[in-house]
Scaffold this active site. Structure first.
Site, mmCIF file in Angstrom:
data_model
loop_
_atom_site.group_PDB
_atom_site.id
_atom_site.type_symbol
_atom_site.label_atom_id
_atom_site.label_comp_id
_atom_site.label_asym_id
_atom_site.label_seq_id
_atom_site.Cartn_x
_atom_site.Cartn_y
_atom_site.Cartn_z
ATOM 1 C CG ASP A 503 52.027 46.012 50.957
ATOM 2 O OD1 ASP A 503 50.859 46.323 50.679
ATOM 3 O OD2 ASP A 503 52.829 45.554 50.138
ATOM 4 C CG PHE A 640 48.951 49.422 35.439
ATOM 5 C CD1 PHE A 640 47.619 49.096 35.603
ATOM 6 C CD2 PHE A 640 49.721 49.703 36.561
ATOM 7 C CE1 PHE A 640 47.058 49.043 36.877
ATOM 8 C CE2 PHE A 640 49.170 49.664 37.823
ATOM 9 C CZ PHE A 640 47.840 49.336 37.989
#
Length: 1151
Positions: A503, A640
């Site tokens: 990542d 969000f």
């Protein structure tokens, strides 16, 4: 399946308008509908009855149903598709169920949503076919009994009655993580052990000794080694299970005050509907709905690190309808409707109703999930909605997949060869004897038993114990502090990694965000020009109190315009977020789910506008220059999430009475929401090339009438129990998310972690191909890749983006087929196209590239890439990440590594190995991976050599005894040889290392050799077989030559051959050690002394008088010299002619 009961013949009993008669005529029964039944009934509509069932006729606390047109139930199965089509335009009300009925009239239905009708002519019969039987006693008079389950349907909860009347309807809250109980422990464990070929083979061998014709030597010779292996395994499992039970007992016996029962009860006895009081620091015992908080605002904070791994506190709010109710009202006058249990911890649908009239929606913001901890001071009152295995925590607890290391697979293949050798040798010896009798097959079986040591029963135990040693060494390595080994079965795979999938955010970067730039279309401000922004913010209060024209601050026309724009931008940044200021020990900290938001709030604070106070209803900003506060009423927050990629807020300016909708989000979604412009796309790309994470900021002014219309429709949508999220999203889009004023763009910097550049360079030099999989933008990923040295200076980067057609995807591969040194940069959309249409062709090419960077990846795409690489190459894949979106990828890898970061511990908890920094990966792979693999390879071969050499001695003895299957070593000798006399020195090889730790980083190329698997291969295996054949033959032939095979000399021959066997193994271990330490030396000397001390007790096997003669020691010395010296000489010559790489490096590094 039995036919369902006839509703028509009993409709008067079931649905009588007189409730008293109804209660007397119908016994207690429950009708539970499972998920399949719900799905089948989704399309049911009643043609002639728009309101088939209604809930009314309350008598005291008991409610019943009235069937207005009962005959319609009988007509369900007779409706044709035409009648269904006619009814499709008729408004129907959903069937409702009621959980407040007493035990005598407990007839319930679940919600059935109106949907397009089925074309089936017998849909009701199909629906009933999904019913299950639960109460045979109460349904017997209606025909076949029916069982229905409430566990997976919507539930209605009444604190006054549900815990009493429905106590057995829902699952128990008792926690149980134990794998065994007193009854299942032994049989389950025996099954788990004997499903392995090794153990089953030795069990058969041991049991064969019960057959007189197959009996060879003492039964203990075969039972004791197997019993030792099983005892070690069972002891380990028992200890682990006892610890699990102890932890379960502690959790289950935690006391909680239950308001509805007016006493404290253990957690395991909590029921759905119980109202409990939870205090600060208490673990949440079940899934709860928050009804009241000791805070007047109804707010409570919880810690969720044990649920989702995130370390930040989560804000939860009590339902406004219940926040100020008395305890009596909470018990007797509210009901809670909750959706069926599900796995998602970010989703919950429900509503709370007061006095059967007023309702408020419930969402995840009103929940306290099990295994979280109340962090805020004071207390809260909540209602239990899910218990036991229905809780989110239990539903997300999955049994981790047992990973098998590559070395174990290789050893398993070699063991099959050994097994074939045993069979071949047994048949060969009987064949040489000429199959001289009718019982030749018994001789074969006896030889199989005699040569059973070739497949060493102790191999599995030795390797398992070695893995524990490696795990201990990793966790106690001071150069990589706080490293945790969560899967101890695969440490050897750390030395075989060929692909590393990483990542970006929080893994290669620090996830320590700083807002570095804001762009307003025509001008941008960086950290070097913050004083200009601060000057504009200073005018904020005066421009709000007076008109800007009357402000005492003298500004030019251009600066006036810019002041407005900067002011609006900073003000929106200070308001549009989910950050909450908290005070712990008088220290201010910010709590938020995203470090980006904290970075933005700290930026507005640095320019003079700080977050002073926030609760669920209001937000206050402190204007530091004037000392005044700006107060805003929070009307609605839209959090969000990874799907929407944006968050928004509706506020009312209390001073100006203005309504504003403010929103920020990713450029990919916000570009469609803000007004058209000519600079957003270009500037987003420019910031991304600088390595900055971008957010687009917009706002929209609302008039009061529009807001009220929105609020009404939004509230109606939020009360829906069907497709609530979709309906709410449609309302937001209709009223808010269009034509937003584009205020500007923010650029947040995320610096690289410590030593990332050097670590990546080391890993690449070690032959590891590194892929970066990120959800960030293409430009940002490219910039970070260059700065992290993933892409070398001057290296060509082939970019594949926005590929939406299969033919376009295929054409992109042509260049990469030619240039294998190029780096690939691909976006998630294009990657998805390749995975769908050209998976084989795509990965055939890209697995050979030195670096691949995939951007805009979803968590599922990350996992798919890991799986495909494993499948296509057969190589070991390591995945590393730090966030919840990396969990799928980590779990799909051969080796998953999680970094404990600012996003929490979710990745760390799901990983096989947990580290704190990316740079620690080099130590984990190059040093511990190398040692673990090489040590286990040598250990496995030594254990097999130990078994082979004694089997060769047995074979030689049998040949010299005219092919008679007679045991050479019996009883304690067989047991002691594999345990007390050789085990410790052989196992001490797990402490050896062939090179100094520092050299593994200076010469990372040494790691590349490990991936080729040369330390344990068919070649090395056959070398050890030949070595065992030579040494075993020498020991046995010379032992017989110095004595004889006569019965009188048999004990002499056994004495010298067995002693030679033990000493030979000790010397071989000493010759194979690269780096001596005290433990190795002690085990060698102690084992030899133990054997010498035990000899006087072995009179049944040895001629003790002969062992005191000079002939004995002379013969022993000759045997050992002939057995060891040629091996040592050959090894020295080969090492001189073909020195291994590590020897060259070690010699070169030695002064």
């Amino acid at each position: 399946m039995p036919n369902p009961p006839s509703f028509k013949s009993h409709k008067q009993n079931l649905f009588n308008s007189n409730n008293n008669q109804h209660a007397n005529s119908v016994d207690s029964f429950d009708l539970h509908l499972d998920d399949s039944f719900d799905a089948a009934l989704d399309s049911l509509q009643i043609n002639n009855n728009p309101e088939p069932l209604s809930k009314h006729n309350t008598v005291g606390d008991r409610e019943s149903f009235e069937m207005r047109t009962v005959d319609d139930l009988d007509n369900f199965s007779n409706h044709s598709s035409d009648s269904h089509r006619k009814s499709s335009n008729t408004d129907t009300h959903p069937l409702m169920y009621d959980n407040r009925l007493s035990q005598d009239d407990n007839f319930k239905f679940t919600n059935i949503a109106s949907s397009p009708p089925s074309s089936s002519n017998n849909i009701f019969s199909k629906a009933l076919s999904y019913l299950k039987v639960s109460n045979t006693k109460n349904w017997s008079k209606f025909g076949s009994p029916i069982e229905l389950s409430d566990q997976h349907i919507e539930r209605e909860i009444h604190p006054d009655t549900t815990p009493v009347y429905d106590r057995n309807r829902y699952v128990s809250n008792e926690l149980s993580n134990a794998k065994y109980n007193a009854v299942t422990f032994v049989p389950t464990l025996l099954y788990e052990q004997f499903k392995f070929f090794y153990n089953l083979y030795f069990l058969v061998v041991a049991l064969s000794q019960a057959v007189p014709a197959l009996r060879i030597g003492y039964l203990s010779s075969y039972i004791v080694p197997l019993a030792f292996v099983l005892t070690v395994t069972m002891a380990k499992e028992a200890i682990d299970d006892i610890q699990r039970r102890r932890r379960d007992r502690e959790s289950n016996n935690e006391l909680y005050h239950v308001i509805t029962r007016n006493r404290s009860i253990p957690s395991k006895d909590l029921k759905v509907g119980d109202l409990i009081k939870v205090h600060k620091g208490d673990r949440i015992p079940a899934d709860l709905v928050l009804l009241q908080s000791s805070e007047p605002s109804g707010e409570s904070f919880i810690k969720t690190d044990q649920l989702d791994g995130e370390t930040d506190w989560k804000l939860r709010v009590a339902c406004p309808l219940t926040q100020n109710l008395s305890e009596n009202d909470l018990i007797n006058r509210i009901s809670i409707t909750a959706s069926a249990p599900e796995k998602s911890i970010h989703k919950f649908l429900g509503k709370v109703t007061y006095k059967d009239s007023t309702s408020n929606p419930l969402s995840v913001d009103n929940t306290l999930w099990a295994n979280t901890v109340l962090a805020s001071s004071g207390f809260c009152i909540a209602c239990v909605v899910y218990t036991g295995r229905d809780t989110r925590q239990a539903m997300n607890t999955t049994t981790a997949k047992v990973k098998t290391g590559l070395l174990e697979l290789e050893i398993n293949s070699i063991s099959k060869i050994l097994c074939a050798c045993v069979f071949a040798l047994s048949i060969l010896l009987v064949a040489f004897a000429g199959f001289h009798n009718d019982d030749w097959y018994i001789d074969i079986l006896r030889y199989l038993i005699l040569f059973s040591t070739i497949i060493p029963v102790s191999l599995r135990v030795n390797l398992d114990l070695a893995k524990s040693v490696y795990a201990h060494q990793i966790e106690h390595d001071k150069t990589i502090p706080e490293t945790i080994v969560r899967t101890s079965t695969i440490p050897e795979d750390l030395g075989r990694i060929e692909y590393l999938l990483s990542d970006k955010t929080g893994t290669l970067t620090q996830n320590d965000m700083q807002l570095k730039k804001i762009h307003l279309g025509t001008v941008s401000y960086t950290s070097e020009t913050l004083d200009i922004v601060s000057d504009y913010v200073q005018s904020l209060v005066s421009s709000k109190n007076d008109s800007l024209n009357n402000s005492k601050v003298a500004l030019s026309t251009t600066r006036k315009d810019m002041s407005f724009r900067v002011r609006d931008m900073i003000l929106t940044l200070a308001i549009c977020h989910n950050v909450t200021p908290t005070f712990e020990d008088d220290e201010l900290t910010y709590q938020a789910a995203s470090p980006d938001e904290i970075a933005i709030v700290k930026f507005t604070e640095s320019v003079g506008l700080s977050l002073f106070k926030r609760d669920r209803h209001s937000i206050s900003l402190l204007h530091e220059h004037s000392g005044k506060t700006l107060n805003y009423e929070i009307l609605q927050v839209f959090p969000f999430n990874s799907d929407s990629k944006r968050m928004g807020i509706i506020v009312r300016d209390e001073q100006l009475d203005e309504y504003w909708f403010m929103q920020k989000g990713a450029d990919t979604v916000m570009s469609k929401i803000v007004e058209s412009n000519d600079w957003l796309e270009e500037e987003t790309g420019n910031m991304a090339r600088e390595g900055l994470r971008t957010l687009v900021i917009g706002r929209k002014k609302l008039n009061k009438k529009i807001y009220e219309q929105f609020q009404k429709e939004y509230n109606d949508a939020s009360l829906s129990m069907l497709n609530r999220d979709q309906q709410m999203s449609q309302v937001i889009t209709k009223y808010l998310e269009h034509d937003l004023e584009l205020l500007g763009l923010t650029g947040v910097e995320d610096k690289l972690q410590k030593d990332v550049k050097s670590s990546i360079e080391l890993l690449r030099n070690a032959g590891i191909k590194i892929w970066m999989l990120t959800g960030d933008k293409v430009e940002t990923a490219r910039c970070v890749s260059i700065s992290a040295k993933l892409i070398s200076r001057g290296q060509y980067v082939h970019t594949i983006t926005k590929v939406t057609r299969p033919e376009g995807a295929f054409n992109q591969l042509e260049y990469l087929k030619i240039n294998r040194n190029a780096c690939l940069l691909i976006d998630g959309e294009s990657l998805g196209m390749f995975l769908k249409h050209y998976e084989q062709e795509f990965f055939d090419v890209v697995v050979h590239l030195p670096t691949v960077i995939a951007c805009r990846c979803t968590p599922q795409q990350k996992a798919d890439v890991a799986l495909v690489i494993r499948k296509m190459t057969g190589k070991r894949v390591c995945c590393i990440g730090d966030g919840g979106n990396d969990v799928s990828m980590i779990q799909c890898a051969d080796v998953g590594v999680g970094i404990v970061g600012k996003e929490g511990k979710q990745a760390s908890l799901a990983a096989d190995f947990s580290i704190t920094q990316f740079c620690h990966l080099t130590e984990l792979l190059l040093w511990h991976g190398r040692n673990s693999y090489k040590r286990s390879a040598k250990l496995a071969q030594f254990v097999m050599h130990r078994g082979l050499i004694i089997a060769i001695c047995q074979a030689v003895y049998s040949i010299c005894s005219l092919f008679e299957p007679i045991a050479l070593y019996q009883g304690w000798l067989m047991v002691g040889y594999a345990t007390c006399y050789t085990m410790a020195p052989v196992f001490s090889l797990t402490l050896d290392h062939d090179i100094e730790e520092s050299l593994t980083k200076i010469y990372p190329e040494l790691y590349k050799e490990l991936t080729e698997g040369k330390s344990l291969s068919y070649k090395t295996f056959f070398v050890w077989v030949l070595l065992s054949l030579f040494q075993g033959s020498v020991i046995q032939l010379f032992s017989q030559a110095f004595t004889s095979l006569l019965d009188t000399d048999f004990t002499r021959m056994v004495a010298i051959s067995f002693t030679a066997l033990v000493v030979n193994e000790l010397i071989m271990v000493a010759l194979e050690i690269y780096t001596w330490n005290k433990t190795m030396l002690v085990t060698e000397i102690a084992t030899l002394l133990f054997y010498i001390v035990s000899v006087p007790f072995l009179g049944d096997y040895f001629d003790l008088g002969y062992m005191t003669t000079v002939n004995y020691y002379a013969g022993l010395l000759v045997i050992l010299l002939i057995s060891i010296f040629p091996v040592w000489t050959a090894k020295a010559i080969y090492r001189r002619l073909h020195p291994p790489s590590y020897a060259k490096v070690q010699e070169f590094a030695t002064p």
